[in-house]
Scaffold this motif. Structure first.
Motif, PDB file in Angstrom:
ATOM      1  N   PRO A  61       0.823  -1.220   0.000  1.00 46.86           N
ATOM      2  CA  PRO A  61       0.000   0.000   0.000  1.00 46.86           C
ATOM      3  C   PRO A  61       0.852   1.264   0.000  1.00 46.86           C
ATOM      4  O   PRO A  61       1.713   1.436   0.864  1.00 46.86           O
ATOM      5  CB  PRO A  61      -0.789  -0.114   1.315  1.00 46.86           C
ATOM      6  N   LEU A  62       0.610   2.141  -0.974  1.00 50.41           N
ATOM      7  CA  LEU A  62       1.272   3.456  -1.003  1.00 50.41           C
ATOM      8  C   LEU A  62       0.321   4.444  -0.326  1.00 50.41           C
ATOM      9  O   LEU A  62      -0.571   4.999  -0.948  1.00 50.41           O
ATOM     10  CB  LEU A  62       1.575   3.870  -2.440  1.00 50.41           C
ATOM     11  N   GLN A  63       0.556   4.623   0.960  1.00 50.88           N
ATOM     12  CA  GLN A  63      -0.451   5.309   1.785  1.00 50.88           C
ATOM     13  C   GLN A  63      -0.605   6.777   1.481  1.00 50.88           C
ATOM     14  O   GLN A  63      -1.692   7.333   1.625  1.00 50.88           O
ATOM     15  CB  GLN A  63      -0.084   5.168   3.260  1.00 50.88           C
ATOM     16  N   GLU A  64       0.487   7.440   1.112  1.00 48.58           N
ATOM     17  CA  GLU A  64       0.380   8.879   0.865  1.00 48.58           C
ATOM     18  C   GLU A  64      -0.323   9.148  -0.454  1.00 48.58           C
ATOM     19  O   GLU A  64      -1.062  10.120  -0.586  1.00 48.58           O
ATOM     20  CB  GLU A  64       1.771   9.526   0.864  1.00 48.58           C
ATOM     21  N   SER A  65      -0.100   8.272  -1.430  1.00 50.64           N
ATOM     22  CA  SER A  65      -0.766   8.458  -2.723  1.00 50.64           C
ATOM     23  C   SER A  65      -2.208   7.973  -2.657  1.00 50.64           C
ATOM     24  O   SER A  65      -3.085   8.514  -3.327  1.00 50.64           O
ATOM     25  CB  SER A  65      -0.053   7.665  -3.815  1.00 50.64           C
ATOM     26  N   PHE A 135       5.201  -5.109   2.754  1.00 48.78           N
ATOM     27  CA  PHE A 135       5.717  -3.914   2.075  1.00 48.78           C
ATOM     28  C   PHE A 135       7.245  -3.911   2.077  1.00 48.78           C
ATOM     29  O   PHE A 135       7.883  -3.713   1.033  1.00 48.78           O
ATOM     30  CB  PHE A 135       5.172  -2.662   2.770  1.00 48.78           C
TER      31      PHE A 135
END
Lengths: 172, 156
Positions: A61-65, A135
């Protein structure tokens, strides 16, 4: 060529034949549109070649995007605690455009999960550590975006956002 | 030629925000990851920096700070950083244009941009690892993490 640094193990979520000669690992993000594009291709591949493949999904998961990526990953893992990882996985990708805490709770209800247990697991440090472990393993294997596929431990470079490019793996 | 390990990292003094400058020497005593990239807003750069934005904790756990650097202006960096919610500085190698990229040996004279290149610099300001990536390919974080591991394990 990037290699998969974390071997497929019991802790992984798998579909298909555990003894298959081809093991396909996807590092994916539930809110990544490209993963949403790949989702039906994987299902089609499994429909057509289910006996010949073991498919593994790992979280990246790319949390900021993607603000809902982490909570979605945790929701699928929490459903997995009740034996319904793939049901939740599918439901999330089928409704990718409207992911939020509310919709994820609604999916859990639809899957008739034990909601008290689900809410507890969804917030548990244990599942958070599992997702973070996925991750980190991905990063160390050279995952640089999603989806990234590994076929029998080597990064699969032929995938080009079409079913045909994914299916080419059956001929390698 | 890209600067190679065991070379002292050339110091620089560049704008990180419209009113703040950063020097490499400000980071003495810490490890620094320098990520040169061709341009703000272009697709691969954004993906690469978005990836690093998610790995800052791992970098910091390894005792390293990340600095992005391109020839874009401080105002472009500000807008880019705010839009992408980056939690690390972007340095403007803007005037004289590309001077720092030239010192590190990774300036692209044809395009007038930095190449996509990575440097891991130790606590004493010595380059310990460097990598020049094809401009169109996101090099990921594995090389950086391996280099930091080697530095940290070497010390133990």
């Amino acid at each position: 060529m990037a290699h998969l640094k974390t071997a497929v193990s019991k802790g992984d979520h798998t579909l298909g034949n555990p003894n298959a000669a081809k093991v396909l690992v996807e590092y994916g993000d539930y809110q990544c549109p490209h993963c949403g594009v790949a989702f039906p291709f994987i299902n089609r591949l499994l429909d057509n070649y289910g006996d010949e493949i073991l498919f593994v999904f790992r979280n990246f998961p790319l949390q900021e995007s993607h603000p809902a990526a982490m909570m979605s990953a945790l929701a699928a893992e929490a459903a997995g605690q009740q034996g319904k990882f793939w049901e939740m996985h599918d439901m999330i990708f089928e409704h990718q455009a409207k992911l939020s805490a509310d919709t994820l709770l609604h999916f859990a209800e639809k899957l008739q999960l034990d909601m008290q247990q689900f809410s507890q697991d969804w917030r548990s440090q244990e599942l958070m550590s599992k997702v973070e472990g996925d991750f980190e393993g991905g990063l160390r294997s050279g995952v640089n975006g999603t989806p990234t596929f590994f076929l029998n431990g080597e990064r699969y470079e032929k995938y080009a956002s079409t079913y045909e490019s994914l299916e080419l793996m059956m001929r390698d | 030629m890209i600067l190679t390990p065991n070379t002292p990292a050339p110091d620089f003094d560049l704008y990180a925000t419209p009113d703040q400058r950063l020097k490499l020497s400000d980071f003495k005593g810490k490890k620094v990851i320098l990520s040169f990239y061709p341009a703000d807003w272009s697709p691969v750069c954004s993906d690469q920096l978005a990836l690093y934005n998610e790995t800052l904790n791992m970098f910091r756990n390894a005792g390293a700070e990340l600095l992005g650097i391109s020839v874009d202006s401080k105002w472009s960096h500000l807008a880019f950083s705010q839009e992408r919610k980056f939690h690390f500085p972007l340095l403007a190698d803007f005037e004289p244009k590309g001077e720092v990229a030239k010192q590190y040996g990774i300036y692209n004279n044809d395009g007038g941009e930095a190449h996509r290149a990575l440097f891991v610099i130790d606590e004493k300001g010595i380059i310990q690892w460097s990598y020049l990536s094809p401009d169109g390919i996101n090099p990921g974080a594995d090389g950086i993490l391996d280099a930091l591991d080697q530095l940290n394990n070497g010390k133990n």
